[in-house]
Design a protein around this motif. Structure first.
Motif, PDB file in Angstrom:
ATOM      1  N   SER A   1       0.826  -1.205   0.000  1.00 10.41           N
ATOM      2  CA  SER A   1       0.000   0.000   0.000  1.00 10.41           C
ATOM      3  C   SER A   1       0.865   1.261   0.000  1.00 10.41           C
ATOM      4  O   SER A   1       0.571   2.233  -0.710  1.00 10.41           O
ATOM      5  N   VAL A   2       1.930   1.260   0.804  1.00  9.75           N
ATOM      6  CA  VAL A   2       2.835   2.412   0.828  1.00  9.75           C
ATOM      7  C   VAL A   2       3.541   2.566  -0.514  1.00  9.75           C
ATOM      8  O   VAL A   2       3.664   3.670  -1.049  1.00  9.75           O
ATOM      9  N   LEU A   3       3.999   1.465  -1.083  1.00 10.67           N
ATOM     10  CA  LEU A   3       4.669   1.530  -2.381  1.00 10.67           C
ATOM     11  C   LEU A   3       3.708   2.000  -3.474  1.00 10.67           C
ATOM     12  O   LEU A   3       4.100   2.749  -4.384  1.00 10.67           O
ATOM     13  N   ASN A   4       2.446   1.571  -3.387  1.00 15.29           N
ATOM     14  CA  ASN A   4       1.438   2.047  -4.342  1.00 15.29           C
ATOM     15  C   ASN A   4       1.302   3.565  -4.260  1.00 15.29           C
ATOM     16  O   ASN A   4       1.260   4.257  -5.279  1.00 15.29           O
ATOM     17  N   ALA A   5       1.235   4.062  -3.033  1.00 14.81           N
ATOM     18  CA  ALA A   5       1.092   5.508  -2.845  1.00 14.81           C
ATOM     19  C   ALA A   5       2.334   6.259  -3.320  1.00 14.81           C
ATOM     20  O   ALA A   5       2.232   7.294  -3.990  1.00 14.81           O
ATOM     21  N   ALA A   6       3.499   5.738  -2.972  1.00 13.65           N
ATOM     22  CA  ALA A   6       4.743   6.403  -3.356  1.00 13.65           C
ATOM     23  C   ALA A   6       4.894   6.466  -4.874  1.00 13.65           C
ATOM     24  O   ALA A   6       5.448   7.441  -5.410  1.00 13.65           O
ATOM     25  N   GLU A   7       4.408   5.455  -5.567  1.00 13.07           N
ATOM     26  CA  GLU A   7       4.491   5.434  -7.031  1.00 13.07           C
ATOM     27  C   GLU A   7       3.773   6.622  -7.646  1.00 13.07           C
ATOM     28  O   GLU A   7       4.181   7.136  -8.697  1.00 13.07           O
ATOM     29  N   LEU A   8       2.719   7.080  -6.993  1.00  9.90           N
ATOM     30  CA  LEU A   8       1.925   8.187  -7.533  1.00  9.90           C
ATOM     31  C   LEU A   8       2.573   9.547  -7.303  1.00  9.90           C
ATOM     32  O   LEU A   8       2.161  10.528  -7.930  1.00  9.90           O
ATOM     33  N   GLN A   9       3.534   9.618  -6.384  1.00 11.64           N
ATOM     34  CA  GLN A   9       4.120  10.899  -5.976  1.00 11.64           C
ATOM     35  C   GLN A   9       3.006  11.911  -5.697  1.00 11.64           C
ATOM     36  O   GLN A   9       2.929  12.981  -6.320  1.00 11.64           O
ATOM     37  N   PRO A  10       2.145  11.587  -4.743  1.00  9.71           N
ATOM     38  CA  PRO A  10       0.932  12.403  -4.520  1.00  9.71           C
ATOM     39  C   PRO A  10       1.224  13.728  -3.850  1.00  9.71           C
ATOM     40  O   PRO A  10       2.270  13.924  -3.225  1.00  9.71           O
ATOM     41  N   ARG A  11       0.249  14.630  -3.946  1.00  8.71           N
ATOM     42  CA  ARG A  11       0.348  15.905  -3.239  1.00  8.71           C
ATOM     43  C   ARG A  11       0.053  15.714  -1.752  1.00  8.71           C
ATOM     44  O   ARG A  11       0.523  16.481  -0.925  1.00  8.71           O
ATOM     45  N   TRP A  12      -0.753  14.711  -1.434  1.00 11.27           N
ATOM     46  CA  TRP A  12      -1.034  14.427  -0.025  1.00 11.27           C
ATOM     47  C   TRP A  12       0.086  13.591   0.601  1.00 11.27           C
ATOM     48  O   TRP A  12       0.854  12.925  -0.103  1.00 11.27           O
ATOM     49  N   GLU A  13       0.188  13.670   1.925  1.00  7.63           N
ATOM     50  CA  GLU A  13       1.204  12.914   2.652  1.00  7.63           C
ATOM     51  C   GLU A  13       0.816  11.435   2.738  1.00  7.63           C
ATOM     52  O   GLU A  13      -0.370  11.098   2.815  1.00  7.63           O
ATOM     53  N   ILE A  14       1.816  10.596   2.729  1.00  5.12           N
ATOM     54  CA  ILE A  14       1.611   9.153   2.880  1.00  5.12           C
ATOM     55  C   ILE A  14       1.807   8.794   4.349  1.00  5.12           C
ATOM     56  O   ILE A  14       2.887   9.024   4.912  1.00  5.12           O
ATOM     57  N   TRP A  15       0.771   8.265   4.968  1.00  3.88           N
ATOM     58  CA  TRP A  15       0.861   7.791   6.341  1.00  3.88           C
ATOM     59  C   TRP A  15       0.701   6.275   6.326  1.00  3.88           C
ATOM     60  O   TRP A  15      -0.040   5.726   5.503  1.00  3.88           O
ATOM     61  N   ALA A  16       1.400   5.607   7.219  1.00  4.90           N
ATOM     62  CA  ALA A  16       1.404   4.142   7.205  1.00  4.90           C
ATOM     63  C   ALA A  16       1.045   3.578   8.571  1.00  4.90           C
ATOM     64  O   ALA A  16       1.625   3.956   9.579  1.00  4.90           O
ATOM     65  N   SER A  17       0.096   2.666   8.571  1.00  3.53           N
ATOM     66  CA  SER A  17      -0.233   1.864   9.746  1.00  3.53           C
ATOM     67  C   SER A  17      -0.688   0.507   9.252  1.00  3.53           C
ATOM     68  O   SER A  17      -0.917   0.315   8.062  1.00  3.53           O
ATOM     69  N   GLY A  18      -0.811  -0.425  10.194  1.00  3.51           N
ATOM     70  CA  GLY A  18      -1.215  -1.781   9.825  1.00  3.51           C
ATOM     71  C   GLY A  18      -0.100  -2.763  10.099  1.00  3.51           C
ATOM     72  O   GLY A  18       0.730  -3.040   9.231  1.00  3.51           O
ATOM     73  N   GLY A  19      -0.053  -3.261  11.338  1.00  2.00           N
ATOM     74  CA  GLY A  19       0.971  -4.250  11.697  1.00  2.00           C
ATOM     75  C   GLY A  19       2.282  -3.657  12.150  1.00  2.00           C
ATOM     76  O   GLY A  19       3.274  -4.377  12.266  1.00  2.00           O
ATOM     77  N   VAL A  20       2.325  -2.360  12.409  1.00  2.00           N
ATOM     78  CA  VAL A  20       3.547  -1.724  12.919  1.00  2.00           C
ATOM     79  C   VAL A  20       3.676  -2.091  14.398  1.00  2.00           C
ATOM     80  O   VAL A  20       2.819  -1.740  15.205  1.00  2.00           O
ATOM     81  N   ARG A  21       4.727  -2.780  14.747  1.00  2.00           N
ATOM     82  CA  ARG A  21       4.865  -3.272  16.115  1.00  2.00           C
ATOM     83  C   ARG A  21       6.114  -2.767  16.824  1.00  2.00           C
ATOM     84  O   ARG A  21       6.294  -3.022  18.013  1.00  2.00           O
ATOM     85  N   ASN A  22       6.983  -2.056  16.109  1.00  6.89           N
ATOM     86  CA  ASN A  22       8.182  -1.516  16.743  1.00  6.89           C
ATOM     87  C   ASN A  22       8.773  -0.407  15.877  1.00  6.89           C
ATOM     88  O   ASN A  22       8.289  -0.135  14.768  1.00  6.89           O
ATOM     89  N   GLY A  23       9.820   0.229  16.396  1.00  6.32           N
ATOM     90  CA  GLY A  23      10.434   1.333  15.685  1.00  6.32           C
ATOM     91  C   GLY A  23      11.173   0.927  14.432  1.00  6.32           C
ATOM     92  O   GLY A  23      11.359   1.745  13.508  1.00  6.32           O
TER      93      GLY A  23
END
Length: 345
Positions: free
Chosen positions: A256-278
């Motif tokens: 999902s993050v890579l999909n968003a980054a491919e678009l080089q969007p004007r909006w910020e990309i935020w990531a969640s979903g299974g993040v368990r540590n730094g």
């Protein structure tokens, strides 16, 4: 709205979100991303900063707690435990769905005015479901935003959950036009968020012409709300069987993050979903994320109390700072979207 049923559902959601069986562990694809070690980082550890970008402004950290708790009396204590830690450490906080506030005074259960007064420096996000957005007058959402004192408003997309939930409202026709209308109406940024099933490239392209502040991809790999609705349903019911069929449904957090980054969007990309540590956070920042959301680990800690939440947040920050140092990155921004710092394995 049946308020008694609504409150019972929200209590169930908190309980079920902590169950290991409702976590889509192993599907985030974070284990397939490796960060490159720099043995000679040429920086001092004390010089590493966690400052990041949040809705175009500098934030003390790149972390936020996604929406989880609202709509019933038990949530008040949890919200305040999470808010105290977020305000102190510079994490943003998302409120749980404020759907109930459309039908009942906000002061009756959650007491957002008092909450805001108690935590004046907290970066706070309001929240409403996409299917409610379609049928709710914009002035009602504007009223909720004012009552909450939110710095941004989240619209959560949860098509799978609504389809499986016995009380679900899977009516999404016209949702993009409604989202565009909300963006043009509110004076604060609007964030589009999934709820554990991620966003495909095709869906993200639909957001390109909408002036969103951010998109939280909330990919497959963490709490899976389809599974939760199945766990709430009666054994052998249709909802339970549907949840079993769709237990692995969704786009992974990494994809999902890579999909968003491919678009080089004007909006910020935020990531969640299974993040368990730094370290997970560092990987998603390297892929292009501006902000990183952690929900379930914070919820679990909040149930134990203030010290537990502080301990979890402190450790996550230390882990991200260590990852930055060991890659020779003194800032989050120097890592974000830096293709030379990671590889797929």
């Amino acid at each position: 709205m049946d308020l008694e049923l609504f409150e019972a559902r929200k209590r169930d959601h908190i309980q079920q979100a902590l169950a290991p069986s409702n976590q889509a562990q192993g599907f985030s694809k974070l284990d397939r991303v490796r960060l490159r070690h720099e043995a000679a980082p040429e920086i001092d550890f004390k010089d590493v900063t966690l400052q990041a970008t949040r809705l175009g402004q500098v934030s003390p950290t790149p972390f936020f707690v996604p929406a989880m708790t609202a709509g019933h009396l038990d949530a008040k204590s949890l919200n305040r435990t999470i808010a105290r830690a977020c305000q102190e450490r510079g994490w943003a906080m998302g409120l749980g769905s404020q759907r109930r506030d459309l039908d009942a005074p906000a002061s009756s259960v959650d007491g957002w005015a008092a909450f805001r007064k108690e935590f004046p420096k907290l970066t706070l996000f309001g929240n409403l479901g996409a299917s409610q957005l379609v049928t709710t007058p914009l002035d009602s959402i504007e009223r909720l935003a004012d009552e909450t004192g939110a710095q941004a408003w989240v619209i959560h997309f949860n098509a799978l959950q609504e389809a499986i939930q016995p009380e679900g409202t899977p009516q999404f026709r016209g949702v993009l036009a409604a989202l565009d209308g909300l963006v043009n109406r509110l004076k604060i940024p609007v964030i589009a968020k999934e709820t554990g099933c991620g966003f495909s490239l095709a869906t993200l392209k639909k957001f390109q012409e909408i002036g969103l502040g951010a998109v939280d991809v909330s990919g497959l790999g963490g709490t899976h709300w389809g599974r939760i609705e199945g766990a709430r349903a009666a054994d052998a019911s249709l909802s339970a069987r549907l949840a079993d069929t769709f237990a692995q449904w969704g786009e992974s957090t990494v994809d999902s993050v890579l999909n968003a980054a491919e678009l080089q969007p004007r909006w910020e990309i935020w990531a969640s979903g299974g993040v368990r540590n730094g370290l997970d956070a560092a990987k998603l920042i390297a892929l292009g994320s501006h902000q990183i959301g952690m929900a379930q680990p914070v919820l679990r800690a909040a149930i134990e109390g203030d010290e537990s939440v502080q301990r979890v947040m402190h450790q996550v920050e230390a882990e991200l700072k260590t990852a930055l140092f060991c890659m020779g990155c003194a800032t989050v921004e120097s890592l974000r979207g830096n293709a030379s710092r990671w590889e797929k394995i």
